[in-house]
Scaffold this motif. Structure first.
Motif, short mmCIF file in Angstrom:
data_model
loop_
_atom_site.label_atom_id
_atom_site.label_comp_id
_atom_site.label_asym_id
_atom_site.label_seq_id
_atom_site.Cartn_x
_atom_site.Cartn_y
_atom_site.Cartn_z
N ARG A 48 0.81 -1.22 0.00
CA ARG A 48 0.00 0.00 0.00
C ARG A 48 0.84 1.28 0.00
N LEU A 49 2.08 1.20 0.45
CA LEU A 49 2.93 2.39 0.50
C LEU A 49 3.87 2.37 -0.70
N GLU A 50 3.60 3.21 -1.66
CA GLU A 50 4.31 3.16 -2.93
C GLU A 50 5.80 3.46 -2.81
N ASP A 51 6.19 4.34 -1.90
CA ASP A 51 7.58 4.77 -1.80
C ASP A 51 8.37 4.05 -0.70
N ILE A 52 7.77 2.99 -0.15
CA ILE A 52 8.43 2.25 0.93
C ILE A 52 8.39 0.76 0.61
N THR A 53 9.54 0.10 0.74
CA THR A 53 9.58 -1.36 0.66
C THR A 53 10.06 -1.89 2.00
N ILE A 54 9.59 -3.08 2.34
CA ILE A 54 9.86 -3.63 3.68
C ILE A 54 10.43 -5.03 3.56
N GLY A 55 11.61 -5.23 4.20
CA GLY A 55 12.17 -6.56 4.37
C GLY A 55 11.89 -7.04 5.78
N PHE A 56 11.92 -8.36 5.99
CA PHE A 56 11.50 -8.89 7.29
C PHE A 56 12.21 -10.20 7.58
N GLU A 57 12.64 -10.38 8.85
CA GLU A 57 13.21 -11.67 9.25
C GLU A 57 12.95 -11.92 10.73
N VAL A 58 13.02 -13.18 11.11
CA VAL A 58 12.86 -13.61 12.50
C VAL A 58 14.24 -13.74 13.13
N LEU A 59 14.41 -13.12 14.31
CA LEU A 59 15.69 -13.15 15.03
C LEU A 59 15.43 -13.49 16.50
N PRO A 60 16.45 -13.88 17.25
CA PRO A 60 16.28 -13.99 18.70
C PRO A 60 15.78 -12.65 19.27
N ALA A 61 14.91 -12.73 20.27
CA ALA A 61 14.17 -11.55 20.73
C ALA A 61 15.06 -10.37 21.10
N GLU A 62 16.08 -10.60 21.92
CA GLU A 62 16.93 -9.48 22.36
C GLU A 62 17.76 -8.93 21.22
N ARG A 63 18.21 -9.79 20.33
CA ARG A 63 19.00 -9.32 19.18
C ARG A 63 18.15 -8.47 18.26
N SER A 64 16.91 -8.87 18.06
CA SER A 64 16.01 -8.10 17.21
C SER A 64 15.84 -6.68 17.73
N LEU A 65 15.61 -6.54 19.02
CA LEU A 65 15.45 -5.22 19.62
C LEU A 65 16.75 -4.42 19.57
N ALA A 66 17.87 -5.08 19.87
CA ALA A 66 19.16 -4.38 19.92
C ALA A 66 19.54 -3.82 18.56
N LEU A 67 19.30 -4.58 17.49
CA LEU A 67 19.66 -4.12 16.15
C LEU A 67 18.85 -2.89 15.74
N VAL A 68 17.58 -2.85 16.13
CA VAL A 68 16.78 -1.67 15.82
C VAL A 68 17.20 -0.50 16.69
N ASN A 69 17.47 -0.74 17.95
CA ASN A 69 17.90 0.34 18.84
C ASN A 69 19.21 0.97 18.36
N GLN A 70 20.08 0.15 17.75
CA GLN A 70 21.35 0.66 17.22
C GLN A 70 21.19 1.34 15.86
N GLY A 71 20.01 1.21 15.26
CA GLY A 71 19.78 1.80 13.95
C GLY A 71 20.28 0.94 12.80
N ILE A 72 20.73 -0.27 13.10
CA ILE A 72 21.17 -1.19 12.04
C ILE A 72 19.94 -1.69 11.28
N ASN A 73 18.92 -2.14 12.01
CA ASN A 73 17.62 -2.42 11.42
C ASN A 73 16.71 -1.22 11.67
N ASP A 74 15.61 -1.17 10.96
CA ASP A 74 14.75 0.02 11.01
C ASP A 74 13.53 -0.12 11.90
N GLY A 75 13.00 -1.35 12.03
CA GLY A 75 11.78 -1.52 12.80
C GLY A 75 11.71 -2.88 13.45
N GLU A 76 10.95 -2.96 14.55
CA GLU A 76 10.73 -4.21 15.28
C GLU A 76 9.23 -4.42 15.41
N CYS A 77 8.79 -5.63 15.19
CA CYS A 77 7.36 -5.94 15.20
C CYS A 77 7.14 -7.17 16.07
#
Length: 234
Positions: A48-77
């Motif tokens: 639905r968002l024409e100018d945004i593409t989204i990649g997604f993967e499953v990671l260990p819970a703490e690593r997933s949060l840490a990578l987004v907090n560091q700005g390496i990844n963009d979002g956590e769901c």
């Protein structure tokens, strides 16, 4: 010359579109089926968002949060904002939730009077290792018997073999295991023991995207898309 121009101009426009598209990389600490549900919702947001593409993967819970907090990844769901922001200060939540996490009691027995964790006390209870909230809450209650098992599959086999009266797990995850093992007669007791709304968390550098994500999620709730996707996993 005119033919060349006709070929070059669309190519330039195409390249310009690619250059201006923003690619966001999301991760989650959840496992199937919840991660599959998240993937379906994020794929629809991407569509639905024409100018945004989204990649997604499953990671260990703490690593997933840490990578987004560091700005390496963009979002956590997806997470409970006050809980994660206490430790990960660079995260900002999208204001509309599309998933309510439900921790449910499962049993072969009908009409057990269980609606809170405290109600587990008279029973033999199985909980899965690695589900911190479930294990901690059950341990606090001190039921008649408490089994901390290795996997959700082991939990449901114990229920099926009457070696435990009650098992506690996330609602969708429990239904998923019941289907996988083709078990009959084990049901989720209603209401769930705990219900918490979870939210997409973005790194603060993407704060300007929060209203965009909020708007598209609201549209998907209003037009029934969220319910339709969720019902695929019930």
């Amino acid at each position: 010359m005119n033919i060349i121009k006709l070929l070059v101009i669309p190519l330039l426009l195409f390249c310009n579109t690619i250059l201006h598209a923003e690619h966001l990389y999301f991760s989650t600490g959840f496992t199937p089926p919840v991660s599959d549900y998240y993937r379906d919702v994020l794929n629809e947001i991407d569509r639905r968002l024409e100018d945004i593409t989204i990649g997604f993967e499953v990671l260990p819970a703490e690593r997933s949060l840490a990578l987004v907090n560091q700005g390496i990844n963009d979002g956590e769901c997806c997470r409970i904002p006050p809980v994660v922001r206490a430790k990960y200060s660079n995260l900002r939540e999208v204001g509309t939730s599309f998933f309510t996490a439900r921790f449910s009691a499962f049993s072969r027995k009908d009409d057990l009077p269980i609606s809170t964790f405290a109600d587990l006390k008279p029973y033999s209870v199985a909980v899965p290792k690695g589900w911190k909230i479930v294990v901690n809450k059950a341990t606090e209650v001190q039921p008649r018997e408490l089994f901390v098992v290795t996997t959700p599959e082991q939990l449901f086999r114990m229920l099926d073999e009457d070696r435990a009266e009650v098992g506690v797990l996330g609602y969708l995850s429990g239904l998923h295991v019941i289907r996988q093992l083709q078990l009959v007669g084990i049901k989720a007791i209603k209401p769930p023991l705990v219900s918490k709304d979870l939210y997409i968390m973005l790194h603060e550098k993407h704060q300007s995207l929060i209203p965009i994500f909020d708007g598209v999620i609201k549209d998907m709730i209003e037009d029934g898309t969220i319910d339709r996707i969720y019902n695929n996993y019930q």
